[in-house]
Design a protein around this motif. Structure first.
Motif, PDB file in Angstrom:
ATOM      1  N   GLU A 317       1.051  -1.223   0.008  1.00 46.81           N
ATOM      2  CA  GLU A 317       0.036   0.004   0.063  1.00 46.81           C
ATOM      3  C   GLU A 317       0.912   1.166   0.008  1.00 46.81           C
ATOM      4  O   GLU A 317       1.930   1.333   0.613  1.00 46.81           O
ATOM      5  N   PHE A 318       0.320   2.297  -0.808  1.00 43.63           N
ATOM      6  CA  PHE A 318       1.127   3.448  -0.750  1.00 43.63           C
ATOM      7  C   PHE A 318       0.183   4.744  -0.572  1.00 43.63           C
ATOM      8  O   PHE A 318      -0.842   4.797  -1.473  1.00 43.63           O
ATOM      9  N   VAL A 319       0.389   5.573   0.438  1.00 47.26           N
ATOM     10  CA  VAL A 319      -0.393   6.623   0.779  1.00 47.26           C
ATOM     11  C   VAL A 319       0.211   8.112   0.389  1.00 47.26           C
ATOM     12  O   VAL A 319       1.371   8.125   0.702  1.00 47.26           O
ATOM     13  N   GLY A 320      -0.517   8.930  -0.485  1.00 50.17           N
ATOM     14  CA  GLY A 320       0.235  10.116  -0.946  1.00 50.17           C
ATOM     15  C   GLY A 320       0.527  10.268  -2.225  1.00 50.17           C
ATOM     16  O   GLY A 320       0.231  11.296  -2.808  1.00 50.17           O
ATOM     17  N   GLY A 321       1.139   9.210  -3.004  1.00 54.27           N
ATOM     18  CA  GLY A 321       1.522   9.383  -4.381  1.00 54.27           C
ATOM     19  C   GLY A 321       1.926  10.509  -4.746  1.00 54.27           C
ATOM     20  O   GLY A 321       3.061  10.832  -4.032  1.00 54.27           O
ATOM     21  N   PRO A 322       1.664  11.445  -5.624  1.00 50.49           N
ATOM     22  CA  PRO A 322       2.365  12.449  -6.028  1.00 50.49           C
ATOM     23  C   PRO A 322       2.037  13.596  -5.261  1.00 50.49           C
ATOM     24  O   PRO A 322       2.207  14.862  -5.714  1.00 50.49           O
ATOM     25  N   MET A 323       1.302  13.575  -4.174  1.00 53.09           N
ATOM     26  CA  MET A 323       0.566  14.910  -3.470  1.00 53.09           C
ATOM     27  C   MET A 323       1.601  15.224  -2.580  1.00 53.09           C
ATOM     28  O   MET A 323       2.466  14.512  -2.099  1.00 53.09           O
ATOM     29  N   SER A 324       2.077  16.494  -2.615  1.00 50.85           N
ATOM     30  CA  SER A 324       2.577  17.347  -1.846  1.00 50.85           C
ATOM     31  C   SER A 324       1.892  18.022  -0.650  1.00 50.85           C
ATOM     32  O   SER A 324       2.594  18.575   0.374  1.00 50.85           O
TER      33      SER A 324
END
Length: 611
Positions: A317-324
């Motif tokens: 699982e990966f939370v955040g991806g491309p978000m700053s």
């Protein structure tokens, strides 16, 4: 002398009164007039860039016991620093003023300033603004001295964060002290400064979690604390993020949970599950914009901390991806008369191509006035087109049995049959709704006859209707599709508004609710959207990435998005807010095209000034 605290964010003004002193026997003279001082909060603006305190004084010439605008003879300001006042607290003190230049017959000096040394007492050297309440001239009346006491008010029912109790009355027994039996009026000047936010709170900007293995809960880093001021209110928690589940497997899924004080937000919990699957067994990786909204029960006043957690069921699982700038926003909904909601629901499926009513998901609300707006929010999970390549389904909100423009669609194609359970939030604004009772219901249908599914792995569905005034708010909600957009950053048509910021120091909440499809027919490529202000990027960005093990797979996923952005430090005046698009990948190349608003009832872009 009694000390009391007055903070620049206090919600009440202070009116300090001194009446004429006892007249001496002898030649009659003019009766003493009442001298008034008023200490009120000064909002950010011309006089104080970051807000502060306005001290006014004058004679009550008309005898109405109010300091009217035409009676003010002295006016001064004590201003907060650039931090907004959360460094040095602002305090007030009252000192006797001897007969002299400032008061011919003596009186009181009211001093205001910041507690620079932090000792909780306003020293004389810290006073930056003064005003005077003067005793009247001798006359033929036997006036009684008016007294004022400023006493610390602890945190509690009168002031959530504490403040000052301002008590006033006549010194009937002439002992020079305001006794409890002589108090005629008590006002509270409440602290606007707390170690914790009130009314609303948000998480600081944090980075993405990185790739996390399956089988255990992990904190994903979004955290916000709020001091709840009343016991009858509810807290609304809104999340704007990005979520990828099931990396490297087929049928991967994962949870996104919001915890309150280390436990559940409600007995039913604030949690969503996302799943991706395909009939061909290809390993896959999908990053989708993620959103959820939850509502608490009424909770006692006090401090509450919210934190996000994740759990990978299969794959990573990966939370955040491309978000700053992922956002967790917690808001206190104070008045039950300004919103209605439903948290009833449950699972439902249909293969019908005509709308079917979803169970529960019915909100009844009595609109207070005709000229306000209704903000409608639906937070749920939806799957459209089970085991079909190119399956789709609709969701619609009806008001009083009639269709509204509050509708959205989901479409998924990946070169083979699939199953995408997608958590979503849809936000809409309805105008020109008459005052009175209204009923809102939720409906859904399949487009191509394959199974549509609502509510999977969500403990409760939320349908929330809020009445908003329209002041300090600008929005556009035309349901206009963008068409195909490719290449580096460029504006998306019909998703632009101009909002005039009312004062310095405002925090603006920007809500963008739409459908989004990235990089048509490309496999393993990013497509992005971002909020721009005045033609410049804010880096409030999100994106979609779709990949499976068939290199030739044509990816095509129209999903609901509900992006929140917080914009600060804009100068007062007009500013342009717009949504931009890019298909430029990290290696500098582009592939396919993005699409916004496909078969969407409203594409909402809204700017609100937070209190």
């Amino acid at each position: 002398m009694t000390m009391g605290r007055l903070l620049g964010g206090g919600i009440l003004g202070v009116l300090l009164v001194a009446c004429g002193s006892a007249g001496r026997n002898g030649t009659d003279g003019e009766d003493g007039r009442t001298s008034l001082v008023q200490v009120v909060p000064e909002p950010p603006g011309t006089h104080c860039q970051y807000g502060g305190t306005w001290v006014k004084s004058g004679l009550d010439t008309n005898g109405n016991e109010n300091l009217d605008a035409n009676e003010v003879t002295q006016s001064s300001y004590t201003c907060n620093g650039a931090s907004g006042g959360d460094g040095s607290r602002m305090l007030v003190r009252v000192d006797p003023e001897p007969a002299g230049v400032n008061c011919a017959q003596g009186g009181n000096r009211v001093g205001v300033g910041q507690d620079v040394d932090g000792n909780g007492t306003l020293e004389l050297s810290e006073v930056t603004t003064s005003a005077y309440t003067c005793n009247g001239a001798p006359g033929n009346s036997t006036g009684t001295l008016a007294l004022v006491s400023l006493d610390p008010e602890p945190a509690g029912a009168n002031c959530a964060q504490g403040g000052t109790a301002v008590r006033s009355g006549l010194d009937s027994n002439g002992n020079g002290t305001l006794d409890a039996s002589e108090v005629k009026q008590t006002q509270y000047v409440c602290s606007g400064i707390s170690l914790y936010a009130t009314r609303w709170a948000t998480s600081p900007a944090v980075s993405s979690t990185g790739e996390l293995p399956a089988g255990f809960w992990f904190p994903s880093g979004r955290k916000a604390s709020i001091f709840k001021t009343t016991s009858s209110s509810r807290l609304k928690i809104s999340i704007s993020d990005n979520l990828a589940v099931g990396n490297g497997v087929n049928g991967g899924s994962g949870y996104y949970q919001v915890r309150m004080n280390g436990g559940y937000v409600l007995n039913a919990d604030c949690i969503q599950r996302q799943l991706t699957w395909n009939v061909s067994g290809w390993a896959s990786l999908y990053y989708f914009p993620f959103a959820t909204v939850c509502l608490t029960d009424p909770l006692p006043a006090g401090l509450y901390e919210f934190e996000t957690w994740g759990y990978a069921v299969a794959g990573t699982e990966f939370v955040g991806g491309p978000m700053s700038q992922p956002v967790m926003l917690v808001e206190e909904l104070n008045s039950a008369s300004t919103y209605g909601f439903s948290m009833a629901g449950g699972l439902a499926t249909t293969t019908s191509t005509t709308f079917q009513r979803a169970p529960g998901r019915t909100a009844v609300y009595t609109k207070q006035t005709a000229n306000t707006l209704l903000k409608v929010t639906l937070a749920d999970t939806f799957r459209a087109g089970y085991n079909s390549n190119g399956g789709s389904g609709y969701i619609l909100i009806r008001m009083d049995g009639q269709d509204t423009t509050c509708s959205t669609i989901q479409y998924d194609a990946q070169g083979t049959g699939g199953d995408f359970h997608h958590p979503f939030v849809m936000t809409c604004v309805l105008s020109n709704v008459a005052a009175g009772d209204h009923t809102f219901t939720t409906w859904f249908r399949s487009v191509n006859g394959s199974e549509a599914y609502i509510g999977w792995e969500r403990p409760y569905s939320l349908l929330l209707v809020e009445e908003i005034s329209g002041q300090n708010l600008t929005y556009v909600n035309a349901g206009t599709a963008s068409g195909e957009i490719s290449g580096d950053w460029a504006g998306v048509g019909a998703r632009q508004i101009q909002h005039t910021v009312g004062a310095a120091g405002k925090t603006l909440l920007v809500t963008y609710s739409d459908t989004f499809r990235a990089t048509l027919n490309c496999n393993g490529r990013w497509g992005y959207y971002q909020l721009y202000v005045d033609g410049l990027p804010t880096y409030c960005t999100n994106g979609q990435y779709a990949y499976n093990g068939n290199a030739a797979a044509a990816q095509n996923h129209h999903h609901s998005v509900n992006q929140l952005c917080l914009v600060k430090n804009l100068a007062p005046g007009p500013h342009t807010f717009s949504i931009w698009s890019s298909t430029k990948h990290s290696d500098g190349t582009t592939c396919g095209s993005n699409y916004f608003g496909w078969n969407r009832g409203q594409s909402l872009l809204m700017v609100e000034e937070l209190p």
